[in-house]
Design a protein around this motif. Structure first.
Motif, PDB file in Angstrom:
ATOM      1  N   THR A   1      86.323 113.108 -25.598  1.00 56.23           N
ATOM      2  CA  THR A   1      87.139 112.072 -25.453  1.00 56.23           C
ATOM      3  C   THR A   1      88.025 111.862 -24.205  1.00 56.23           C
ATOM      4  N   THR A   2      87.786 110.890 -23.387  1.00 59.02           N
ATOM      5  CA  THR A   2      88.702 110.612 -22.312  1.00 59.02           C
ATOM      6  C   THR A   2      89.722 109.392 -22.636  1.00 59.02           C
ATOM      7  N   LEU A   3      91.151 109.653 -21.991  1.00 62.27           N
ATOM      8  CA  LEU A   3      91.998 108.798 -22.138  1.00 62.27           C
ATOM      9  C   LEU A   3      92.618 108.428 -20.838  1.00 62.27           C
ATOM     10  N   GLU A   4      92.723 107.071 -20.539  1.00 62.67           N
ATOM     11  CA  GLU A   4      93.020 106.681 -19.425  1.00 62.67           C
ATOM     12  C   GLU A   4      94.569 105.643 -19.244  1.00 62.67           C
ATOM     13  N   GLY A   5      95.619 106.260 -18.690  1.00 60.83           N
ATOM     14  CA  GLY A   5      96.774 105.482 -18.694  1.00 60.83           C
ATOM     15  C   GLY A   5      96.873 104.242 -18.260  1.00 60.83           C
ATOM     16  N   PRO A   6      97.919 103.483 -18.499  1.00 60.77           N
ATOM     17  CA  PRO A   6      99.161 104.091 -18.711  1.00 60.77           C
ATOM     18  C   PRO A   6      99.339 104.172 -20.264  1.00 60.77           C
ATOM     19  N   GLY A   7     100.348 105.045 -20.831  1.00 58.24           N
ATOM     20  CA  GLY A   7     100.544 105.092 -22.303  1.00 58.24           C
ATOM     21  C   GLY A   7     100.610 106.632 -22.652  1.00 58.24           C
ATOM     22  N   THR A   8     101.339 106.670 -23.872  1.00 60.78           N
ATOM     23  CA  THR A   8     101.560 108.080 -24.487  1.00 60.78           C
ATOM     24  C   THR A   8     100.374 108.445 -25.299  1.00 60.78           C
ATOM     25  N   ILE A   9     100.105 109.775 -25.375  1.00 60.47           N
ATOM     26  CA  ILE A   9      99.189 110.406 -26.260  1.00 60.47           C
ATOM     27  C   ILE A   9      99.721 111.673 -27.070  1.00 60.47           C
TER      28      ILE A   9
END
Length: 321
Positions: free
Chosen positions: A216-224
Motif C-alpha cells: 500500500t502507498t499513502l501520499e500526503g498530506p494527512g495523518t496515518i
C-alpha cells in the motif's frame, strides 16, 4: 498515558511517533503495555459510545444503555449494529474500557477531520463522533489494497478510540510525501491522504518473499496510523499451529492459508522434506475421517506421540523362532 513508553531517536528521525508517548491530559488514560485499558474520567453530561462487551468497570453513577441508530452505517463498516452507551447525567464518574479483540488503544482526536480505516477498527468514542462507511470504487485498490470494497469512516469533532495490535505508530505526511506500508499493517489514514498500491517486485519476489504481490502507498498530506501485527496474521498463525503443529512455519509463509499449508506439508513429504511435526497433531487425527493405523504411521515415516514405535525382531531373533 501508557507507562514506560519511550520513543527511540531512530523513530523520531523517520517522522514517526509511537502511539502512547503523547500526553492525553487528565481526562483520558491508557493503562498497560498490551491488551490495554482505556480509562475515561467522565464529567456531568458526558456520553461514551462503545462496542458491546468493551466495559471493564464503571462508577456506580454511570448509567449504561444501548444505541441502535445508524445501524446500516455501522454494520457495513464492520462494527456491531447496536452499540453500548454510558452516561453521567448529573454527576461525574469514571469508566474503564478495552477492545473486545486482543489490541492496544489508539486515541484519535478528530477535530473536524475524517479518517478511513480497517473495518471494525473503531471500538469507542466520546463527544461528536460519527461512524459510517466509505466504498472504494477503484478496482485496483479495492481488490489488491488489502482494505476491501468497504472501509470504515470516522468523522466529527470528538475523541475516537481504535484498537490495533503490536507496536502502534503514527506519521503526519507532508504534501506529496509518499509512505509505503504492508497492507495488513495499515490501521487508519486521514481522508486527505491518497490511497494507492504498488507491486512488491518481480515475479520471484511476489511469489516467494512472503509479502504478496502489492504493498500500500499513502501520499500526503494527512495523518496515518500503522501497526506491527494484525488480527489477520494472528488468525492465520493460530489456525496453522492448530493444524500442523509447532514446525508448521517450515512449510508455509506467514500469510498462507491453512489448506495451502497442509498441501505444502504433503508435498514436502513426497519430495523427502522432514515431516511437519515429530508427532501427528491431535487436531489432525480428530479431523481425519478414517482412523490412522500404526501401519500408516510407519509407512509415512512418522512417530505416534502417544505410543512408542514397536521394536522389530533382529535377524538373530528370527532364526530362533
Amino acid at each position: 498515558m501508557a507507562t514506560g513508553m519511550v520513543m527511540p531517536a531512530s523513530i523520531q528521525q523517520m517522522g514517526l511517533t509511537v502511539v502512547g508517548t503523547e500526553d492525553l491530559g487528565p481526562k483520558y488514560e491508557v493503562v498497560g503495555h498490551d491488551m490495554q485499558l482505556l480509562r475515561i474520567q467522565m464529567e456531568p453530561g458526558d456520553k461514551v459510545v462503545a462496542e458491546p462487551g468493551a466495559m471493564v468497570y464503571m462508577h456506580s453513577d454511570v448509567q449504561a444503555g444501548c444505541d441502535s441508530s445508524d445501524c446500516m452505517g455501522r454494520c457495513c463498516s464492520g462494527s456491531p449494529c447496536i452499540m453500548g452507551t454510558f452516561e453521567t447525567p448529573d454527576t461525574g464518574g469514571y469508566l474503564g474500557l478495552t477492545p473486545v479483540n486482543p489490541a492496544k488503544v489508539i486515541p484519535l482526536e478528530l477535530g473536524g477531520r475524517s479518517f478511513l480505516g480497517k473495518d471494525g477498527a473503531y471500538f469507542a468514542s466520546i463527544g461528536d463522533v460519527a461512524v459510517g462507511y466509505d466504498c472504494d470504487c477503484n478496482p485496483a485498490t479495492c481488490c489488491c489494497g488489502g482494505q476491501g470494497l468497504v472501509r470504515q469512516k470516522i468523522s466529527g469533532n470528538g475523541m475516537a478510540f481504535l484498537g490495533a495490535m503490536g507496536v502502534l505508530t503514527t506519521k503526519t505526511l507532508a504534501e506529496g510525501e509518499t509512505f509505503v506500508v504492508d497492507s495488513n499493517s495499515l490501521v487508519a489514514w486521514e481522508e486527505t491522504v491518497k490511497f494507492s498500491i504498488k507491486r512488491t517486485g518481480g515475479c520471484l519476489t511476489c511469489c516467494c518473499s512472503g509479502e504478496g504481490m502489492f504493498n500500500t502507498t499513502l501520499e500526503g498530506p494527512g495523518t496515518i496510523f500503522t501497526q506491527s501485527y494484525s488480527h489477520a496474521k494472528f488468525k492465520t498463525f493460530a489456525i496453522n499451529q492448530a493444524l500442523l503443529g509447532t514446525k508448521a512455519s517450515s512449510v508455509m509463509g506467514a500469510n498462507e492459508s491453512p489448506l495451502a499449508a497442509m498441501a505444502g506439508g504433503v508435498l514436502g513429504e513426497v519430495l523427502g522434506a522432514p515431516p511437519a511435526a515429530e508427532g501427528i497433531p491431535a487436531t489432525v487425527l480428530m479431523a481425519s475421517a478414517q482412523p490412522v493405523s500404526l501401519d500408516d504411521v510407519r509407512r509415512r515415516g512418522l512417530v505416534m506421540a502417544s505410543a512408542a514405535a514397536p521394536i522389530e525382531a533382529s535377524s538373530m531373533d528370527r532364526k530362533l523362532v
